[in-house]
Design a protein around this motif. Sequence first.
Motif, PDB file in Angstrom:
ATOM      1  N   THR A  34      22.207   2.787  -2.208  1.00 54.50           N
ATOM      2  CA  THR A  34      21.245   2.506  -1.136  1.00 54.50           C
ATOM      3  C   THR A  34      19.826   2.746  -1.619  1.00 54.50           C
ATOM      4  O   THR A  34      19.521   3.801  -2.185  1.00 54.50           O
ATOM      5  CB  THR A  34      21.518   3.412   0.083  1.00 54.50           C
ATOM      6  OG1 THR A  34      22.875   3.241   0.505  1.00 54.50           O
ATOM      7  CG2 THR A  34      20.582   3.061   1.221  1.00 54.50           C
ATOM      8  N   ILE A  35      18.960   1.765  -1.384  1.00 55.05           N
ATOM      9  CA  ILE A  35      17.548   1.924  -1.752  1.00 55.05           C
ATOM     10  C   ILE A  35      16.681   1.794  -0.509  1.00 55.05           C
ATOM     11  O   ILE A  35      17.040   1.100   0.447  1.00 55.05           O
ATOM     12  CB  ILE A  35      17.097   0.889  -2.807  1.00 55.05           C
ATOM     13  CG1 ILE A  35      17.219  -0.532  -2.276  1.00 55.05           C
ATOM     14  CG2 ILE A  35      17.871   1.047  -4.099  1.00 55.05           C
ATOM     15  CD1 ILE A  35      16.599  -1.572  -3.174  1.00 55.05           C
ATOM     16  N   GLY A  36      15.559   2.479  -0.532  1.00 55.95           N
ATOM     17  CA  GLY A  36      14.612   2.393   0.560  1.00 55.95           C
ATOM     18  C   GLY A  36      13.353   1.701   0.090  1.00 55.95           C
ATOM     19  O   GLY A  36      13.051   1.650  -1.103  1.00 55.95           O
ATOM     20  N   ILE A  37      12.589   1.153   1.026  1.00 58.06           N
ATOM     21  CA  ILE A  37      11.317   0.509   0.696  1.00 58.06           C
ATOM     22  C   ILE A  37      10.299   0.879   1.756  1.00 58.06           C
ATOM     23  O   ILE A  37      10.604   0.888   2.960  1.00 58.06           O
ATOM     24  CB  ILE A  37      11.467  -1.028   0.579  1.00 58.06           C
ATOM     25  CG1 ILE A  37      10.100  -1.662   0.282  1.00 58.06           C
ATOM     26  CG2 ILE A  37      12.114  -1.634   1.813  1.00 58.06           C
ATOM     27  CD1 ILE A  37      10.182  -3.144  -0.034  1.00 58.06           C
ATOM     28  N   LEU A  38       9.085   1.203   1.307  1.00 58.41           N
ATOM     29  CA  LEU A  38       8.016   1.526   2.245  1.00 58.41           C
ATOM     30  C   LEU A  38       6.690   0.993   1.731  1.00 58.41           C
ATOM     31  O   LEU A  38       6.512   0.750   0.534  1.00 58.41           O
ATOM     32  CB  LEU A  38       7.934   3.037   2.491  1.00 58.41           C
ATOM     33  CG  LEU A  38       7.595   3.987   1.332  1.00 58.41           C
ATOM     34  CD1 LEU A  38       6.105   4.058   1.050  1.00 58.41           C
ATOM     35  CD2 LEU A  38       8.117   5.387   1.635  1.00 58.41           C
ATOM     36  N   MET A  54      17.224  -0.102   2.962  1.00 59.54           N
ATOM     37  CA  MET A  54      16.725   0.544   4.168  1.00 59.54           C
ATOM     38  C   MET A  54      15.206   0.404   4.246  1.00 59.54           C
ATOM     39  O   MET A  54      14.477   0.766   3.307  1.00 59.54           O
ATOM     40  CB  MET A  54      17.101   2.029   4.179  1.00 59.54           C
ATOM     41  CG  MET A  54      18.592   2.296   3.970  1.00 59.54           C
ATOM     42  SD  MET A  54      19.626   1.635   5.293  1.00 59.54           S
ATOM     43  CE  MET A  54      19.232   2.797   6.609  1.00 59.54           C
ATOM     44  N   GLY A  55      14.712  -0.132   5.347  1.00 55.84           N
ATOM     45  CA  GLY A  55      13.275  -0.254   5.553  1.00 55.84           C
ATOM     46  C   GLY A  55      12.720   1.017   6.185  1.00 55.84           C
ATOM     47  O   GLY A  55      13.293   1.547   7.140  1.00 55.84           O
ATOM     48  N   ILE A  56      11.642   1.507   5.630  1.00 59.95           N
ATOM     49  CA  ILE A  56      11.002   2.720   6.139  1.00 59.95           C
ATOM     50  C   ILE A  56       9.662   2.319   6.757  1.00 59.95           C
ATOM     51  O   ILE A  56       8.768   1.850   6.052  1.00 59.95           O
ATOM     52  CB  ILE A  56      10.784   3.747   5.012  1.00 59.95           C
ATOM     53  CG1 ILE A  56      12.121   4.069   4.335  1.00 59.95           C
ATOM     54  CG2 ILE A  56      10.110   5.014   5.550  1.00 59.95           C
ATOM     55  CD1 ILE A  56      11.987   4.837   3.035  1.00 59.95           C
ATOM     56  N   ARG A  57       9.540   2.469   8.056  1.00 59.05           N
ATOM     57  CA  ARG A  57       8.328   2.053   8.753  1.00 59.05           C
ATOM     58  C   ARG A  57       7.223   3.104   8.610  1.00 59.05           C
ATOM     59  O   ARG A  57       7.486   4.295   8.553  1.00 59.05           O
ATOM     60  CB  ARG A  57       8.601   1.808  10.234  1.00 59.05           C
ATOM     61  CG  ARG A  57       9.609   0.700  10.529  1.00 59.05           C
ATOM     62  CD  ARG A  57       9.658   0.465  12.042  1.00 59.05           C
ATOM     63  NE  ARG A  57      10.656  -0.524  12.436  1.00 59.05           N
ATOM     64  CZ  ARG A  57      11.902  -0.233  12.788  1.00 59.05           C
ATOM     65  NH1 ARG A  57      12.313   1.023  12.782  1.00 59.05           N
ATOM     66  NH2 ARG A  57      12.747  -1.188  13.149  1.00 59.05           N
ATOM     67  N   GLN A  58       5.969   2.630   8.559  1.00 61.52           N
ATOM     68  CA  GLN A  58       4.776   3.481   8.584  1.00 61.52           C
ATOM     69  C   GLN A  58       4.676   4.442   7.397  1.00 61.52           C
ATOM     70  O   GLN A  58       4.262   5.584   7.535  1.00 61.52           O
ATOM     71  CB  GLN A  58       4.696   4.255   9.908  1.00 61.52           C
ATOM     72  CG  GLN A  58       4.619   3.331  11.117  1.00 61.52           C
ATOM     73  CD  GLN A  58       4.341   4.079  12.396  1.00 61.52           C
ATOM     74  OE1 GLN A  58       3.230   4.554  12.603  1.00 61.52           O
ATOM     75  NE2 GLN A  58       5.345   4.197  13.250  1.00 61.52           N
ATOM     76  N   GLY A  59       5.077   3.935   6.228  1.00 66.05           N
ATOM     77  CA  GLY A  59       4.833   4.656   4.990  1.00 66.05           C
ATOM     78  C   GLY A  59       5.478   6.019   4.894  1.00 66.05           C
ATOM     79  O   GLY A  59       6.569   6.270   5.431  1.00 66.05           O
ATOM     80  N   GLY A  92      -0.619  -8.739   6.000  1.00 65.10           N
ATOM     81  CA  GLY A  92      -0.227  -7.444   6.536  1.00 65.10           C
ATOM     82  C   GLY A  92       1.093  -6.972   5.959  1.00 65.10           C
ATOM     83  O   GLY A  92       1.527  -7.419   4.892  1.00 65.10           O
ATOM     84  N   THR A  93       1.761  -6.075   6.661  1.00 66.22           N
ATOM     85  CA  THR A  93       3.064  -5.590   6.233  1.00 66.22           C
ATOM     86  C   THR A  93       3.985  -5.432   7.439  1.00 66.22           C
ATOM     87  O   THR A  93       3.633  -4.738   8.411  1.00 66.22           O
ATOM     88  CB  THR A  93       2.978  -4.237   5.489  1.00 66.22           C
ATOM     89  OG1 THR A  93       4.279  -3.640   5.422  1.00 66.22           O
ATOM     90  CG2 THR A  93       2.008  -3.272   6.154  1.00 66.22           C
ATOM     91  N   MET A  94       5.136  -6.052   7.385  1.00 67.57           N
ATOM     92  CA  MET A  94       6.085  -5.976   8.485  1.00 67.57           C
ATOM     93  C   MET A  94       6.610  -4.558   8.681  1.00 67.57           C
ATOM     94  O   MET A  94       7.066  -4.189   9.772  1.00 67.57           O
ATOM     95  CB  MET A  94       7.257  -6.927   8.246  1.00 67.57           C
ATOM     96  CG  MET A  94       8.109  -6.578   7.038  1.00 67.57           C
ATOM     97  SD  MET A  94       9.697  -7.429   6.996  1.00 67.57           S
ATOM     98  CE  MET A  94      10.529  -6.701   8.388  1.00 67.57           C
ATOM     99  N   LEU A  95       6.542  -3.741   7.627  1.00 69.34           N
ATOM    100  CA  LEU A  95       6.997  -2.358   7.725  1.00 69.34           C
ATOM    101  C   LEU A  95       5.906  -1.441   8.276  1.00 69.34           C
ATOM    102  O   LEU A  95       6.146  -0.254   8.476  1.00 69.34           O
ATOM    103  CB  LEU A  95       7.457  -1.853   6.357  1.00 69.34           C
ATOM    104  CG  LEU A  95       8.752  -2.465   5.813  1.00 69.34           C
ATOM    105  CD1 LEU A  95       9.036  -1.963   4.406  1.00 69.34           C
ATOM    106  CD2 LEU A  95       9.930  -2.149   6.740  1.00 69.34           C
ATOM    107  N   ARG A  96       4.723  -2.015   8.463  1.00 71.66           N
ATOM    108  CA  ARG A  96       3.568  -1.259   8.944  1.00 71.66           C
ATOM    109  C   ARG A  96       3.198  -0.170   7.937  1.00 71.66           C
ATOM    110  O   ARG A  96       3.936   0.110   6.994  1.00 71.66           O
ATOM    111  CB  ARG A  96       3.827  -0.686  10.340  1.00 71.66           C
ATOM    112  CG  ARG A  96       4.154  -1.757  11.376  1.00 71.66           C
ATOM    113  CD  ARG A  96       4.611  -1.153  12.667  1.00 71.66           C
ATOM    114  NE  ARG A  96       3.562  -0.326  13.277  1.00 71.66           N
ATOM    115  CZ  ARG A  96       3.796   0.510  14.286  1.00 71.66           C
ATOM    116  NH1 ARG A  96       5.034   0.628  14.771  1.00 71.66           N
ATOM    117  NH2 ARG A  96       2.808   1.211  14.800  1.00 71.66           N
TER     118      ARG A  96
END
Length: 319
Positions: free
Chosen positions: A3-7, A35-40, A65-69
């Motif tokens: 599993t990898i995350g992205i921010l 896994m998407g990580i919102r707001q850094g 912009g960025t969809m992940l904010r």
Amino acid sequence: MKTIGILTSGGDAPGMNAAIRAVVRAGIYNGFKVMGIRQGYNGLINGDIYEMNLSSVADIIHRGGTMLRSARSEEFKTEKGFKKALNVLEVFGIDGLVVLGGDGTLKGAREISNASIPTIGIPCTIDNDCGYSDFTIGFFTAVETVVDAISKIRDTSTSHGRANVIEVMGRHCGDIALYAGLAGGAESIIVPEVEFNIDEVCKKAIQGKNRGKLHHIIVLAEGVGNAYDVSKAIEEKTGIDTRVTVLGYIQRGGNPTSYDRIIASKMGSKAIDLLKEGKSGRALGIKCNSIIDMDINDALKVEKSFDIEMYDTTKILSI
């Protein structure tokens, strides 16, 4: 690694969504859960995390912009906040991470990598101030935005016989001003890397006026000084009506250029390749039109060099 995350962290930059899309789709293609990580880093600390799929990143490659904010996180810089971030990664089973952002974001990636979580950094910042890479994702889109603004401002400046000081982003790095100034045909470019003489700017404006020129465009990087002070000095010394345009956050928005989409896609895919190979603590970049990766510690030590030759060229061509 399963599993990898992205921010995305820090200031947003056009092309971030293209990179997110590449990471997610290349990750799924290679058998990872993403896994998407919102707001850094702030969202990481607070567990604002969800599983992404192919549809999650549909129709975003062309969006700014960025969809992940994004958000800045002072808490992440504290020992307590950092430990909480690591605990959240463990709770969600994230054993690899891709982070998108500028210099501060890469420093955060370095710390996570040092804590034995495989981490890859992708440079996304309109300032183009990552010294180890020729260009950063979002830079050329910002330049195009400024060039378009210069063209519009020149039209109205010509109609009224005015000078105009255009303030662009770049607190410590004058690349936006330099590239946009050259491409937009500015008469004067003021950047933090080169000491400027207001009398030289005024002399060029007067000489232009004397030969019938109806406009005078000065591009000023925000890190140099106050645009209104520069405008006032020009008007007092030359008698030329001088206005100010501060472009501000308009430079961060808009659809990314094809070049930003391409390098973002290539870097996103490369990040997955590196994680699959078991690598960590790497910063991606571009050199001589090829995607490179280097140790993130070494990358952060590389000082940004200013293209003085290009600057000199702008002075020659704006006589």
